[in-house]
Design a protein around this motif. Structure first.
Motif, PDB file in Angstrom:
ATOM      1  N   ASN A  66       0.833  -1.209   0.000  1.00 24.03           N
ATOM      2  CA  ASN A  66       0.000   0.000   0.000  1.00 24.03           C
ATOM      3  C   ASN A  66       0.865   1.256   0.000  1.00 24.03           C
ATOM      4  OD1 ASN A  66       0.918   0.033   2.608  1.00 24.03           O
ATOM      5  ND2 ASN A  66      -1.073   0.482   3.532  1.00 24.03           N
ATOM      6  N   LEU A  68       3.421   2.298   1.731  1.00 20.13           N
ATOM      7  CA  LEU A  68       4.077   2.971   2.847  1.00 20.13           C
ATOM      8  C   LEU A  68       5.578   2.962   2.584  1.00 20.13           C
ATOM      9  CD1 LEU A  68       2.084   1.764   5.977  1.00 20.13           C
ATOM     10  CD2 LEU A  68       1.898   3.905   4.716  1.00 20.13           C
ATOM     11  N   ARG A  94      -4.977   2.591  -2.017  1.00 18.51           N
ATOM     12  CA  ARG A  94      -5.083   2.717  -0.560  1.00 18.51           C
ATOM     13  C   ARG A  94      -6.508   2.525  -0.085  1.00 18.51           C
ATOM     14  NH1 ARG A  94      -0.583   7.198   0.824  1.00 18.51           N
ATOM     15  NH2 ARG A  94       1.129   5.726   1.055  1.00 18.51           N
ATOM     16  N   MET A  99      -4.869  -1.669   6.462  1.00 21.13           N
ATOM     17  CA  MET A  99      -3.645  -2.137   7.109  1.00 21.13           C
ATOM     18  C   MET A  99      -3.786  -2.077   8.621  1.00 21.13           C
ATOM     19  SD  MET A  99       0.171  -1.625   6.139  1.00 21.13           S
ATOM     20  CE  MET A  99       1.486  -2.376   7.065  1.00 21.13           C
ATOM     21  N   ASN A 105      -1.276   2.074  16.278  1.00 23.08           N
ATOM     22  CA  ASN A 105      -1.292   3.399  15.647  1.00 23.08           C
ATOM     23  C   ASN A 105      -2.687   4.012  15.583  1.00 23.08           C
ATOM     24  OD1 ASN A 105       1.398   3.032  15.309  1.00 23.08           O
ATOM     25  ND2 ASN A 105       1.335   2.706  13.102  1.00 23.08           N
ATOM     26  N   LEU A 106      -3.459   3.827  16.637  1.00 22.44           N
ATOM     27  CA  LEU A 106      -4.727   4.561  16.707  1.00 22.44           C
ATOM     28  C   LEU A 106      -4.416   6.038  16.915  1.00 22.44           C
ATOM     29  CD1 LEU A 106      -6.856   2.152  18.903  1.00 22.44           C
ATOM     30  CD2 LEU A 106      -6.965   2.488  16.439  1.00 22.44           C
ATOM     31  N   PHE A 107      -5.394   6.888  16.581  1.00 22.59           N
ATOM     32  CA  PHE A 107      -5.193   8.324  16.768  1.00 22.59           C
ATOM     33  C   PHE A 107      -5.597   8.677  18.201  1.00 22.59           C
ATOM     34  CE2 PHE A 107      -6.558   7.917  12.184  1.00 22.59           C
ATOM     35  CZ  PHE A 107      -5.265   7.846  11.712  1.00 22.59           C
ATOM     36  N   LEU A 110      -8.520  11.167  19.195  1.00 23.91           N
ATOM     37  CA  LEU A 110      -9.878  10.940  18.715  1.00 23.91           C
ATOM     38  C   LEU A 110     -10.506   9.772  19.470  1.00 23.91           C
ATOM     39  CD1 LEU A 110      -9.332  11.220  14.846  1.00 23.91           C
ATOM     40  CD2 LEU A 110     -10.110  12.989  16.409  1.00 23.91           C
ATOM     41  N   LEU A 118     -13.310   8.403  10.655  1.00 29.37           N
ATOM     42  CA  LEU A 118     -12.509   9.438   9.988  1.00 29.37           C
ATOM     43  C   LEU A 118     -12.292   9.134   8.501  1.00 29.37           C
ATOM     44  CD1 LEU A 118     -10.946  12.055  10.676  1.00 29.37           C
ATOM     45  CD2 LEU A 118      -8.907  10.650  10.834  1.00 29.37           C
ATOM     46  N   GLY A 119     -11.824   7.912   8.216  1.00 27.34           N
ATOM     47  CA  GLY A 119     -11.553   7.552   6.827  1.00 27.34           C
ATOM     48  C   GLY A 119     -12.805   7.639   5.953  1.00 27.34           C
ATOM     49  N   LYS A 122     -13.895  11.415   5.581  1.00 30.71           N
ATOM     50  CA  LYS A 122     -13.008  12.362   4.899  1.00 30.71           C
ATOM     51  C   LYS A 122     -12.604  11.874   3.518  1.00 30.71           C
ATOM     52  CE  LYS A 122     -13.105  15.124   8.325  1.00 30.71           C
ATOM     53  NZ  LYS A 122     -13.818  16.406   8.224  1.00 30.71           N
ATOM     54  N   VAL A 123     -12.456  10.572   3.348  1.00 26.87           N
ATOM     55  CA  VAL A 123     -11.992  10.058   2.064  1.00 26.87           C
ATOM     56  C   VAL A 123     -13.173   9.651   1.183  1.00 26.87           C
ATOM     57  CG1 VAL A 123     -10.544   8.350   0.919  1.00 26.87           C
ATOM     58  CG2 VAL A 123      -9.857   9.273   3.138  1.00 26.87           C
ATOM     59  N   ARG A 125     -16.295  10.554   1.778  1.00 24.11           N
ATOM     60  CA  ARG A 125     -17.347  11.587   1.871  1.00 24.11           C
ATOM     61  C   ARG A 125     -18.670  10.984   2.332  1.00 24.11           C
ATOM     62  NH1 ARG A 125     -14.713  15.945   2.193  1.00 24.11           N
ATOM     63  NH2 ARG A 125     -12.818  15.770   1.000  1.00 24.11           N
ATOM     64  N   ARG A 167     -11.174   0.034  12.214  1.00 23.97           N
ATOM     65  CA  ARG A 167     -10.853   1.247  11.468  1.00 23.97           C
ATOM     66  C   ARG A 167     -10.465   0.920  10.033  1.00 23.97           C
ATOM     67  NH1 ARG A 167      -5.833   4.894  13.371  1.00 23.97           N
ATOM     68  NH2 ARG A 167      -4.690   3.039  12.712  1.00 23.97           N
ATOM     69  N   MET A 171     -13.074   1.302   5.730  1.00 25.40           N
ATOM     70  CA  MET A 171     -12.874   1.771   4.357  1.00 25.40           C
ATOM     71  C   MET A 171     -13.332   0.724   3.339  1.00 25.40           C
ATOM     72  SD  MET A 171     -11.831   4.818   4.432  1.00 25.40           S
ATOM     73  CE  MET A 171     -11.172   5.144   2.809  1.00 25.40           C
TER      74      MET A 171
ATOM     75  N   GLY B 305       4.292   6.272  13.198  1.00 23.52           N
ATOM     76  CA  GLY B 305       3.122   5.440  12.950  1.00 23.52           C
ATOM     77  C   GLY B 305       1.850   6.248  12.744  1.00 23.52           C
ATOM     78  N   GLN B 306       1.795   7.437  13.313  1.00 21.61           N
ATOM     79  CA  GLN B 306       0.610   8.275  13.121  1.00 21.61           C
ATOM     80  C   GLN B 306       0.456   8.682  11.654  1.00 21.61           C
ATOM     81  OE1 GLN B 306      -1.828   9.357  15.488  1.00 21.61           O
ATOM     82  NE2 GLN B 306      -0.917   7.597  16.498  1.00 21.61           N
ATOM     83  N   ALA B 309      -0.490   5.428   9.705  1.00 17.99           N
ATOM     84  CA  ALA B 309      -1.875   5.020   9.898  1.00 17.99           C
ATOM     85  C   ALA B 309      -2.803   5.952   9.115  1.00 17.99           C
ATOM     86  CB  ALA B 309      -2.229   5.048  11.383  1.00 17.99           C
ATOM     87  N   ALA B 312      -2.574   5.038   5.545  1.00 22.25           N
ATOM     88  CA  ALA B 312      -3.190   3.734   5.302  1.00 22.25           C
ATOM     89  C   ALA B 312      -4.711   3.846   5.274  1.00 22.25           C
ATOM     90  CB  ALA B 312      -2.749   2.733   6.365  1.00 22.25           C
ATOM     91  N   VAL B 313      -5.259   4.778   6.070  1.00 22.49           N
ATOM     92  CA  VAL B 313      -6.712   4.981   6.061  1.00 22.49           C
ATOM     93  C   VAL B 313      -7.126   5.711   4.782  1.00 22.49           C
ATOM     94  CG1 VAL B 313      -8.514   6.306   7.225  1.00 22.49           C
ATOM     95  CG2 VAL B 313      -7.039   4.839   8.542  1.00 22.49           C
ATOM     96  N   GLY B 314      -6.173   6.300   4.081  1.00 25.53           N
ATOM     97  CA  GLY B 314      -6.485   6.940   2.812  1.00 25.53           C
ATOM     98  C   GLY B 314      -6.457   8.457   2.856  1.00 25.53           C
ATOM     99  N   LEU B 315      -6.096   9.030   4.010  1.00 24.97           N
ATOM    100  CA  LEU B 315      -6.041  10.495   4.092  1.00 24.97           C
ATOM    101  C   LEU B 315      -4.869  11.002   3.253  1.00 24.97           C
ATOM    102  CD1 LEU B 315      -6.596  11.066   7.921  1.00 24.97           C
ATOM    103  CD2 LEU B 315      -8.298  11.060   6.103  1.00 24.97           C
ATOM    104  N   GLN B 319      -4.959  16.443   4.649  1.00 26.63           N
ATOM    105  CA  GLN B 319      -5.866  15.922   5.673  1.00 26.63           C
ATOM    106  C   GLN B 319      -5.094  15.344   6.854  1.00 26.63           C
ATOM    107  OE1 GLN B 319      -7.868  13.235   3.011  1.00 26.63           O
ATOM    108  NE2 GLN B 319      -9.774  14.412   3.090  1.00 26.63           N
ATOM    109  N   GLN B 328      -2.501  17.000  17.501  1.00 23.43           N
ATOM    110  CA  GLN B 328      -1.642  16.396  18.522  1.00 23.43           C
ATOM    111  C   GLN B 328      -0.429  17.259  18.817  1.00 23.43           C
ATOM    112  OE1 GLN B 328      -1.162  12.026  18.438  1.00 23.43           O
ATOM    113  NE2 GLN B 328      -2.201  12.107  16.481  1.00 23.43           N
TER     114      GLN B 328
END
Lengths: 258, 411
Positions: A66, A68, A94, A99, A105-107, A110, A118-119, A122-123, A125, A167, A171, B305-306, B309, B312-315, B319, B328
């Motif tokens: 993906n 990274l 993506r 992943m 790696n949570l935010f 939030l 969030l995904g 925002k992605v 819509r 999470r 998506m 990792g932030q 992540a 990976a979520v697509g932001l 964003q 943060q």
């Protein structure tokens, strides 16, 4: 780990299409070659477990899937989309590939709910109400709907990882990548995460899992891949791997961890 | 809010000491004094010396405040110190602004924190100080009334927002948005109230009012510049990162006083404009250099990792920065940012050293330049110091509350 034999009637791997194609992938970190001419094909609905000693390139490989990490040579095609510098392709990939990370790696700023929505919002819509409903549905699926309004720091490691899975699922990806999802967990929490992954596997998700959980590999995987020094050394069914491995490096590795 | 913090274990482990509890208060006091103050010979000597010095100090302060000092230098120059050249017939604009800000503080406290016993005590003491100042000599009844209305607004705002339940829900979200929006809009609203529609000209902002306008403009403006500056410095594009680094290093390399000279002499030819606007620009530009470094430090403290992540979520990059990284980073950098804010608050006094702008300390100088008050310079400066301390203390308290109420999402 005790589970009923994996019966997956809806999964017919024979006729499925290749959803991931990698051909001759190389990756360098400076002078260090992390991936060496890796080629593979993964079918839709297939569960692949990637094994290998640390530093063998297994994490690097799935992180290339993906983007990274950017691969330096070779070709990666995800569900017919070529992985290249085209941003539209990258965004498309993506949104098809979820992943899950070793460190969750949570935010942290939030709530669980917002981490998941969030995904989609925002992605994709997606309207807030729909996203919230989807998130609750996913939290039910991973077994912690009552934690929706908490913050990640208020959850146990196992719960955090399950939120991370929810999470990624929000998506609505076709493929899920797991990068050592249980390695940072206390032993008593590993099972709750593996159970969720097993349920996911049964539902027909295409999964690539980097893990040291041999029970999971034996019972859930359709195919195992063994990486060493950046190369894909050996692949085959769990039966092949655990009963009749061919390569010396595979044998050595298995003898060390089993 | 989250669950109550666990009670301090040490407090519950100890069983209540029955014997001690039965003894009368005087005996317990005597016991405490003996144990803590006179437990050994050297301890006793130290206690006596410290008590004597403390006594002298307290006596000196009390004698100065209540007997020796001539506070008429303050009360007779009330308006000069408070607003100086601001047109007196527009006084309501000043009080409107004070009332609006007080209302906002009340709303914000009710939304994100609560007023404790210490806060009430502080408000009462500070109000006593202000009213004493306004009412002494009896001339400023109306001002006193305005001030009391402002305090009433603070409590009214608090009473409104504290009632809304804190558990998440659309009402709570809406409340937070409204209050946060008002806070962002506060500075423009106050400036409009002071200056627009027949109000004062910018150069007529004077005295304490000038400090109160300059500091928030410097802080808010500094923050607005600092965020892109910090991101720019961390940028992979060499041209951008080099430009931002140069800005930061050059601005931090010279003292604020120097930059105010630049505003006075050099910016006059370059951009011209009102002196006060140039001072605001300098304060914001100066503050931004420091704040940018605090934010950059926070950016580096965030785990990689932030970013991963979020991707990976697509932001996308924008964003990710806006929704994941900046919230943060700003939270981590609150403590040093408040330090910088308090610092710039005190530094607003520098403005009157070199510019013809007269803020509180400058006008205190004017007050003691009058023949009848020349012996009273200590009174004037003590007063200025106390006023600055009170505002700095309020800033520090509020920032503690902000940290406390944001702490919940902390890693």
């Amino acid at each position: 780990m005790t589970t009923e034999p994996a019966t997956m009637p809806e999964r017919n791997l024979e006729s499925a299409d290749d959803i991931i194609i990698a051909e001759g992938v190389d990756k360098w970190f400076g002078d260090f070659q992390a991936l060496d001419n890796v080629s593979m094909r993964i079918k839709e609905h297939e569960i692949v477990v990637v094994l290998g000693p640390s530093g063998s390139g297994k994490s690097t490989f799935i992180r290339c899937l993906n983007r990274l990490e950017e691969h330096d040579k070779g070709r990666i095609v995800i569900d017919g989309i070529e992985m290249n510098d085209d941003v539209r392709n990258l965004n498309a990939i993506r949104s098809e590939v979820g992943m899950v990370f070793q460190q969750f790696n949570l935010f942290p700023h939030l709530s669980v709910m917002n981490n998941i929505t969030l995904g989609p919002r925002k992605v994709r819509r997606m309207p807030k109400l729909d996203a919230d409903a989807l998130a609750m549905q996913l939290l039910e699926r991973v077994g912690i709907p009552e934690q929706a309004e908490k913050y990640p720091s208020q959850l146990s490691g196992g719960q955090q990882q399950r939120v991370a899975i929810a999470r990624a699922l929000a998506m609505q990806p076709k493929i899920m990548l797991f990068d050592e999802p249980t390695s940072a967990l206390d032993p008593e929490m590993i099972k709750e995460v593996l159970d969720v992954m097993q349920e996911l596997a049964r539902s027909g998700m295409t999964m690539i899992v980097v893990t040291h959980e041999m029970g999971f590999a034996r019972e859930v995987a359709d195919r195992l891949m063994f990486f060493d020094e950046g190369a894909l050394v050996e692949e085959g069914t769990p039966q092949h791997f655990f009963e009749n491995p061919q390569e010396d490096r595979t044998k050595l590795f298995l003898s060390q961890i089993l | 809010m989250a669950e109550m913090p666990a009670p301090n274990p040490q407090r519950i482990v100890l069983p209540p000491h029955r014997e001690r509890a039965r003894r009368p208060r005087t005996v317990r006091l005597r016991e405490w004094v003996r144990r803590n103050l006179f437990h050994s010979r050297s301890g006793s000597v130290l206690t006596i010396i410290t008590a004597a010095l403390l006594g002298l100090l307290v006596y000196g302060v009390v004698y100065f405040v209540f007997v020796d000092a001539n506070w008429r230098v303050i009360t007779d120059n009330r308006w000069l110190l408070f607003a100086g050249g601001y047109p007196m017939d527009q006084e309501w604009r000043l009080w409107f602004s004070v009332g609006f800000v007080f209302l906002l503080i009340g709303l914000a406290y009710g939304t994100w924190a609560s007023l404790g016993r210490r806060d009430h005590l502080f408000i009462v003491l500070a109000s006593g100080f202000v009213i004493l100042l306004l009412a002494h000599g009896g001339a400023a009844i109306w001002s006193t009334l305005w001030y009391l209305i402002a305090v009433a607004l603070l409590y009214a705002g608090y009473a409104i927002t504290i009632r809304i339940p804190r558990d998440a829900g659309p009402a709570r979200t809406a409340q937070q948005r409204v209050v946060a929006g008002l806070m962002i809009a506060a500075l423009p609203i106050v400036l409009i109230a002071l200056l627009a529609f027949g109000g004062a000209r910018p150069r007529e902002l004077d005295g304490f009012v000038l400090n109160l306008v300059l500091a928030p403009v410097g802080i808010a403006g500094g923050l607005v510049i600092a965020i892109p500056l910090a991101l720019g410095r961390a940028s992979r594009l060499k041209a951008i990162s080099w430009t931002c680094t140069t800005y930061i290093e050059v601005v931090r390399g010279a003292p604020l006083l120097g930059w105010l000279f630049v505003a006075l002499f050099i910016l006059d030819d370059v951009i011209g404009g009102e002196l006060i606007v140039r001072a605001m620009v300098v304060l914001a530009v100066f503050t931004a250099a420091y704040m940018a470094e605090y934010i950059r430090g926070a950016l580096q403290a965030l785990p990689f990792g932030q970013y991963e992540a979020a991707h990976a979520v697509g932001l996308n990059q924008v964003q990710t920065t806006q929704l994941i990284i900046m919230p943060q980073a700003l939270r981590i950098s609150i403590p040093p940012m408040v330090g910088q804010a308090i610092s710039i608050w005190k530094d607003t006094t520098l403005v009157s050293v070199i510019l013809p702008l007269r803020e509180l300390k400058g006008n205190a100088d004017s007050a003691i330049a009058q023949f009848e008050f020349t012996p009273d310079r200590i009174e004037a400066y003590v007063f200025v110091a106390v006023v600055f301390w009170v505002v700095a203390f309020i800033m520090s308290r509020i920032s503690q509350r902000v940290e406390g109420s944001l702490g919940i999402g902390e890693r």
